[in-house]
Design a protein around this motif. Structure first.
Motif, short mmCIF file in Angstrom:
data_model
loop_
_atom_site.label_atom_id
_atom_site.label_comp_id
_atom_site.label_asym_id
_atom_site.label_seq_id
_atom_site.Cartn_x
_atom_site.Cartn_y
_atom_site.Cartn_z
N ASP A 1 47.05 76.34 56.26
CA ASP A 1 45.59 76.35 56.09
C ASP A 1 44.88 77.18 57.16
O ASP A 1 43.94 76.71 57.81
N PRO B 1 42.32 79.31 58.54
CA PRO B 1 40.98 79.67 58.05
C PRO B 1 40.69 81.15 58.26
O PRO B 1 40.85 81.65 59.38
N ASN C 1 43.59 84.78 47.75
CA ASN C 1 43.41 83.54 46.96
C ASN C 1 44.61 83.24 46.06
O ASN C 1 44.54 82.33 45.24
N ALA D 1 48.42 79.74 48.99
CA ALA D 1 47.42 78.67 49.01
C ALA D 1 47.62 77.70 50.17
O ALA D 1 46.66 77.23 50.78
N ASP D 2 48.91 77.40 50.47
CA ASP D 2 49.16 76.44 51.56
C ASP D 2 48.97 77.08 52.93
O ASP D 2 48.61 76.40 53.89
N GLN E 1 43.45 79.63 54.12
CA GLN E 1 42.26 78.95 53.62
C GLN E 1 41.12 79.96 53.65
O GLN E 1 40.29 79.95 54.57
N VAL F 1 37.73 81.99 52.97
CA VAL F 1 36.34 81.67 52.63
C VAL F 1 35.63 82.98 52.39
O VAL F 1 35.65 83.86 53.26
#
Lengths: 315, 424
Positions: free
Chosen positions: B54, B56, B76, B81-82, B85, B87
């Motif tokens: 994750d 960021p 994405n 995915a793991d 993260q 944004v």
């Protein structure tokens, strides 16, 4: 034994006003064991230090194998081996690692060095401990490795500076036997000692050194001739009586040439022991000086030293 | 040279067999680094290099074309995915602020016109020659996470470049073989239009990079910077002064042990013997810093930066420190004196050079600190840790080399004068 491998002429060394070696001249012949005999502080180590190019002489000259020790020191250092008085080893390295390191310093390498290391380890009877750290060795074993380092590059002339100081009688015996073996193998040895017995046992010739001067030189037989037929009466006095207090008393006895004191003993140099003995005992009785025992000694290097200096060798 | 190496190796061996010395050389700086790291909270960092998940990351896509969108899709993708993260953001300044405040590991800024620069739709051939940079703004406090983000971008760029180059090579072959006249190139849609005569030549002669990734590290204040990247080299260099004192002391120890006298009666020159002793100190210094760098990389996952720069810095700081060790030995009369002076020097240099605390080196303090190898080396290590390369630390490297050379010259002159007196 033929031509000299080492010749010194008027060799001197001063430290400021202190003259440690005062013009020493002698030769060492190829294949002999030559001993420099003298008490501590006589100048033996300083002489060896100059001859091994460690110290620069203040005066005089010396040649080893035809090379001047000052102008051609590198060639001198290639043909000499030095066994210093102190243990000069790396205690945290093993015996083999020490020998390998010192062999490398004498330009040895590879299989030849390895083979020679095995050879000297066998020679000093320490092959089984080759891979142990020197710090785990006894004093005698360290002394033997100390000697092995000096032998490693098969020097033409080996300097051994008091190699038996501070070790047990068994190790001392081994070292003395080893020195004789080296002579038998053709090596020339310059041996310094303050032990009269060692000089007598080992030496082909002896130089007696005292206060930086060579005061006598020759074979043992030649040297003892100096004192003629003199014998030594060694008196062991009773407890509480100092030999030093009674020296003058005995010099007056007929047949007594000189008297010295050492560790409670009294050494009387006499022309004939049998002749002087009654007078000595009579004088002792007259002053009520108890004598525990008397030794009669034939002329030896101790007597020579006593005769030449008026002092015992171990003063 | 062989004798110099033999003496140097022997000294290294002896020091590494001294347990007490090892504790101070390796144990103490390592433990102090851990201690200072704990105090400064370095180990509570979320990015400690283990169990990465994750991460960021902000994606600012200012491109209107397909490639910008494709890169967003990559971030994405289900497969990542793991790990990531992402944004999506629109404000570059806000994204940069988040990086600087350690809220995210990195920001990826895809500039406007990115796709057009690679696959021109309406651009002229001259415009297509411009290299467009994707900006990866990395958080220095999360070097591993930032490098993961950078890796994802790099992988994407490599794929695009491969595809573009493949098309270009094919077209160039067609043009050079005469199968496709140059005049007909303009008739080809999309990517074909990107191929100018210049580009054909470039593709034929070298692997010209079409897309640039601009790697940028946030300029952080001390709270953002991983404290271990400061304390680890600081401690290593501080205790390096202990090591060189120990090495210098060994010269006088050899005198006391009579092994120096024995060395001097071998057919070896004074230069070989002193050279060997110097090399012994140098070997030990390199080994000490090398071991500490390796250990901190292994146990703290500390990123020391440009490998070549780190190696050169270790070598040059070892040279400078060895110079100090030799100077100590040349002045002192006993091994104990060397160690006493050495310990004082270690602490003084440690403070002045910033090994213990990051002193504000300004004015006179700045000048004084520059006589210490610590200050130069620490500056170099910190710069490398922040992503700079060997080219950025040439001043530090040169300063350390000059320091070492000067100190050697002084020490060896003093030693030569003392060769005989040193034996007594």
């Amino acid at each position: 034994m033929s031509e000299p491998i080492l010749t010194t002429k008027d060799l001197r060394k001063s430290y400021g006003d202190l003259e440690a070696v005062k013009g020493v001249s002698f030769s060492v012949l190829r294949g002999e064991i030559f001993s420099l005999l003298g008490p501590n502080g006589a100048g033996k180590t300083t002489t060896i230090s100059m001859l091994s190019c460690l110290l620069s002489p203040s005066g005089g000259t010396a040649e080893i194998g035809g090379h001047d020790i000052i102008s051609n020191s590198l060639d001198v250092r290639k043909i000499i081996g030095v066994v210093p008085q102190e243990i000069a080893l790396y205690e945290e390295l093993t015996a083999r690692q020490n020998l390998h390191f010192w062999g490398s310093m004498y330009n040895m390498s590879g299989k030849a060095l390895k083979a020679r290391i095995d050879e000297v380890l066998t020679q000093v009877n320490l092959a089984e401990r080759a891979n142990d750290r020197v710090s785990t060795f006894s004093g005698g074993m360290k002394r033997r490795i100390n000697i092995a380092v000096g032998l490693l590059h098969k020097p033409q002339l080996l300097f051994m500076d008091e190699p038996t100081v501070g070790i047990d009688p068994q190790s001392r015996r081994r070292i003395l036997d080893m020195v004789k073996e080296l002579r038998d193998q053709g090596m020339t040895v310059l041996y310094t000692t303050h032990y009269m017995e060692e000089a007598e046992e080992l030496s082909d010739r002896v130089g007696i050194i005292d206060h930086g001067k060579l005061i006598a030189l020759g074979t043992q037989a030649e040297l003892t001739k100096v004192v003629g037929q003199q014998e030594t009466l060694r008196l062991h006095l009773g407890e509480g009586h100092l030999a030093e207090d009674h020296l003058e008393l005995f010099t007056a006895v007929q047949g007594v040439l000189s008297a010295t004191a050492l560790n409670g003993e009294m050494a009387l140099s006499v022309t004939e022991a049998e002749e002087a003995l009654p007078g000595v005992i009579s004088k002792a009785n007259a002053v009520a000086l108890p004598i525990r025992s008397i030794d009669i000694e034939e002329p030896n290097l101790e007597a020579v030293f006593l005769h030449l200096t008026g002092r015992a060798l171990r003063d | 040279m062989k004798k110099i190496l033999t003496i140097g190796w022997k000294d290294l061996l002896l020091i590494f067999r001294d347990r007490g010395a090892l504790i101070l050389m390796l144990g103490a700086p390592f433990v102090l680094t851990i201690g200072l790291g704990l105090v400064s909270g370095a180990f509570s960092d979320t990015d400690n290099g283990t169990g990465l998940a994750d991460i960021p990351v902000a994606i600012i896509n200012q491109d209107e074309g397909e490639l910008g969108a494709a890169l967003v899709d990559v971030f994405n993708a289900d497969g990542l995915a793991d790990l990531l993260q992402p944004v999506a953001m629109g404000d570059v300044a806000e994204a940069r602020r988040m990086v600087e405040d350690d809220e995210i590991a990195a920001a990826v800024i895809i500039p406007s016109g990115f796709t057009d620069s690679i696959i021109p739709q309406n651009a002229t051939s001259e415009e297509t020659g411009d290299v467009v940079a994707i900006d990866v703004y990395a958080n220095p406090a999360r070097p591993i996470s930032a490098s993961v983000v950078d890796g994802v971008v790099q992988d994407f760029v490599n794929r695009v470049e491969t595809a573009v180059l493949a098309v270009n090579v094919s077209l160039s072959q067609l043009v050079t073989s005469g199968t496709l006249p140059m005049s007909e190139l303009n008739q080809l849609p999309a990517i074909g239009q990107a191929l100018s005569a210049q580009q054909i030549a470039a593709v034929q002669t070298d692997n010209q990079q079409l897309i640039e990734i601009r790697q940028d590290t946030a300029t952080s204040d001390s709270s953002d910077f991983n404290p271990l990247a400061y304390f680890a080299p600081g401690m290593a260099i501080t205790f390096l002064m202990y090591t060189v004192s120990l090495g210098g002391g060994r010269i006088l120890q050899e005198r006391d042990d009579r092994t120096l006298a024995r060395l001097l009666v071998t057919p070896s020159s004074t230069t070989q013997i002193i050279g060997g002793k110097v090399l012994g100190i140098f070997f030990t210094a390199v080994a000490q810093v090398g071991v500490l760098v390796g250990a901190s990389t292994l146990f703290f996952q500390l990123n020391w930066g440009d490998t070549l720069g780190v190696i050169m810095l270790i070598l040059t700081v070892a040279i400078a420190a060895t110079g100090w060790g030799m100077l100590l030995a040349a002045f002192a009369r006993t091994p104990n004196q060397v160690m006493t002076y050495g310990s004082a020097l270690m602490l003084t240099f440690g403070v002045l050079g910033g090994g213990f605390i990051d002193l504000p080196r300004e004015g006179l303090l700045e000048w004084i600190s520059r006589i210490t190898p610590n200050a130069w080396a620490l500056d170099g290590f910190v710069a490398l840790g922040q992503g700079h390369t060997i080219a950025d630390i040439t001043t530090e490297l040169l300063a350390l080399l000059i320091m070492g050379a000067l100190l050697f010259a002084i020490a060896i002159t003093l030693f030569r004068r003392r060769t005989e007196t040193i034996l007594h």
